[in-house]
Design an enzyme around this catalytic site. Structure first.
Site, PDB file in Angstrom:
ATOM      1  N   HIS A  48       0.829  -1.212   0.000  1.00 58.14           N
ATOM      2  CA  HIS A  48       0.000   0.000   0.000  1.00 58.14           C
ATOM      3  C   HIS A  48       0.865   1.265   0.000  1.00 58.14           C
ATOM      4  O   HIS A  48       0.457   2.304   0.514  1.00 58.14           O
ATOM      5  CB  HIS A  48      -0.937   0.023   1.219  1.00 58.14           C
ATOM      6  CG  HIS A  48      -1.773  -1.210   1.358  1.00 58.14           C
ATOM      7  ND1 HIS A  48      -2.949  -1.398   0.657  1.00 58.14           N
ATOM      8  CD2 HIS A  48      -1.579  -2.336   2.095  1.00 58.14           C
ATOM      9  CE1 HIS A  48      -3.460  -2.582   0.971  1.00 58.14           C
ATOM     10  NE2 HIS A  48      -2.645  -3.168   1.837  1.00 58.14           N
ATOM     11  N   SER A  85      15.553  19.300 -17.429  1.00 57.72           N
ATOM     12  CA  SER A  85      14.436  20.224 -17.563  1.00 57.72           C
ATOM     13  C   SER A  85      14.872  21.424 -18.383  1.00 57.72           C
ATOM     14  O   SER A  85      16.029  21.852 -18.314  1.00 57.72           O
ATOM     15  CB  SER A  85      13.952  20.678 -16.185  1.00 57.72           C
ATOM     16  OG  SER A  85      13.069  21.778 -16.287  1.00 57.72           O
ATOM     17  N   LYS A 103      16.938  19.285 -12.172  1.00 57.37           N
ATOM     18  CA  LYS A 103      16.075  18.116 -12.367  1.00 57.37           C
ATOM     19  C   LYS A 103      16.727  17.070 -13.276  1.00 57.37           C
ATOM     20  O   LYS A 103      17.418  17.386 -14.234  1.00 57.37           O
ATOM     21  CB  LYS A 103      14.724  18.533 -12.976  1.00 57.37           C
ATOM     22  CG  LYS A 103      13.845  19.338 -12.022  1.00 57.37           C
ATOM     23  CD  LYS A 103      12.425  19.424 -12.569  1.00 57.37           C
ATOM     24  CE  LYS A 103      11.764  18.091 -12.447  1.00 57.37           C
ATOM     25  NZ  LYS A 103      10.594  17.949 -13.321  1.00 57.37           N
ATOM     26  N   GLU A 158       9.436   6.219 -17.816  1.00 59.44           N
ATOM     27  CA  GLU A 158       8.104   6.801 -17.965  1.00 59.44           C
ATOM     28  C   GLU A 158       7.475   6.417 -19.298  1.00 59.44           C
ATOM     29  O   GLU A 158       6.282   6.096 -19.382  1.00 59.44           O
ATOM     30  CB  GLU A 158       8.168   8.322 -17.829  1.00 59.44           C
ATOM     31  CG  GLU A 158       8.387   8.805 -16.405  1.00 59.44           C
ATOM     32  CD  GLU A 158       8.552  10.311 -16.298  1.00 59.44           C
ATOM     33  OE1 GLU A 158       8.471  10.823 -15.185  1.00 59.44           O
ATOM     34  OE2 GLU A 158       8.755  10.971 -17.353  1.00 59.44           O
TER      35      GLU A 158
END
Length: 292
Positions: free
Chosen positions: A156, A277, A283, A290
């Site tokens: 969870h 980025s 970043k 992804e």
């Protein structure tokens, strides 16, 4: 804003429509398999005395020339010639003359298309199985390098019990092994030759289906001609297997995304699999996981 978006949408839609009305779209991916099947078919026609040996050699030379031009990218396929099969036959006749029309003796587009699909999927299953083996090898390598690395196990998305990082990675090795096993099992149903079934009820020409199967490396031939051309269950089975593979890949990729975040900070992905980025230089975005 809406007008600008509408314009962009219309432009993109028109481009897609143009691509799939001026060419034969995905059908052209069957080009090599179509020629592979045709080479075996015409060899059989010569062996059985249905087409003269001289014509067989002319057709085979023409098919190889068409294949060479396809690989060079010098052939433009057109939807006006219906599909990849008719496009290739047209280019063959342009290459060798009317004798090229003898290639289609004793077969229908129905069993020809089915054969192409079996050949295409057979090649892709072999390639996919190999890639999954490579992925397993990479995961096993990472596991060996991290035999003493302990991470929290989660349920969870809450920390549950400590586990070895290697143990976590090996879970995916097991998942991908089942994926490989499913592909190998499906191969038995893919590697069956439908050519010779004709449109649905065979042909009156004295063809040798088993010779063609041997030439193409099939384990056997369809026993029922109607079944051979009317069912695509072997494709549905592959799609099911592929969906399960993608589920496992997605699960692994999402963990890589989480683990590489500042909040988790368990792993660092190589720059080769990330992007920066455009406005925030600190970043490091896990784009490859992804996208998977």
């Amino acid at each position: 804003m809406s007008k600008l978006w509408g314009g962009r949408f219309t432009k993109q839609t028109n481009a897609l429509v143009e691509e799939y009305t001026s060419s034969i779209g995905f059908d052209k991916q069957l080009a090599e398999e179509d020629i592979q099947g045709s080479l075996a078919h015409v060899s059989m026609l010569g062996k059985c005395g249905i087409v003269p040996a001289e014509d067989v050699e002319t057709i085979k030379a023409g098919l190889n020339k068409v294949l060479e031009r396809i690989r060079e990218g010098s052939i433009t396929f057109s939807v006006s010639d219906e599909d990849i099969h008719m496009n290739i036959e047209k280019n063959l006749i342009e290459e060798v003359g009317p004798v090229g029309g003898k290639l289609h003796t004793g077969r229908s587009r129905n069993d020809q298309v089915a054969t192409d699909m079996h050949l295409y999927l057979r090649n892709r299953v072999v390639a996919l199985t190999g890639m999954l083996h490579e992925l397993q090898t990479a995961l096993i390598g990472q596991a060996k390098d991290n035999l003493d690395t302990i991470i929290p196990g989660y349920t969870h998305l809450q920390r549950a019990q400590p586990i070895l990082f290697a143990h976590h990675l090996m879970a995916y090795v097991s998942m991908f092994q089942r994926d490989i096993d499913r592909l190998i099992d499906s191969y038995k149903r893919i590697n069956v030759l439908p050519l010779g079934a004709g449109a649905l009820a065979g042909t009156t020409f004295p063809i040798d289906r088993h010779f063609v199967a041997e030439q193409l490396g099939f384990d056997g031939v369809y026993e029922n001609s109607l079944d051979a051309v009317s069912d695509r269950d072997f494709i549905l089975e592959f799609l099911s297997d592929a969906s399960i593979i993608m589920m496992h890949l997605s699960r692994l990729s999402e963990e890589l995304v989480l683990w590489s975040s500042t909040e988790f900070n368990f792993i660092e992905l190589d720059d080769a699999f990330c992007t920066g980025s455009s406005i925030m230089p600190q970043k490091k975005n896990p784009d490859v996981p992804e996208l998977v």
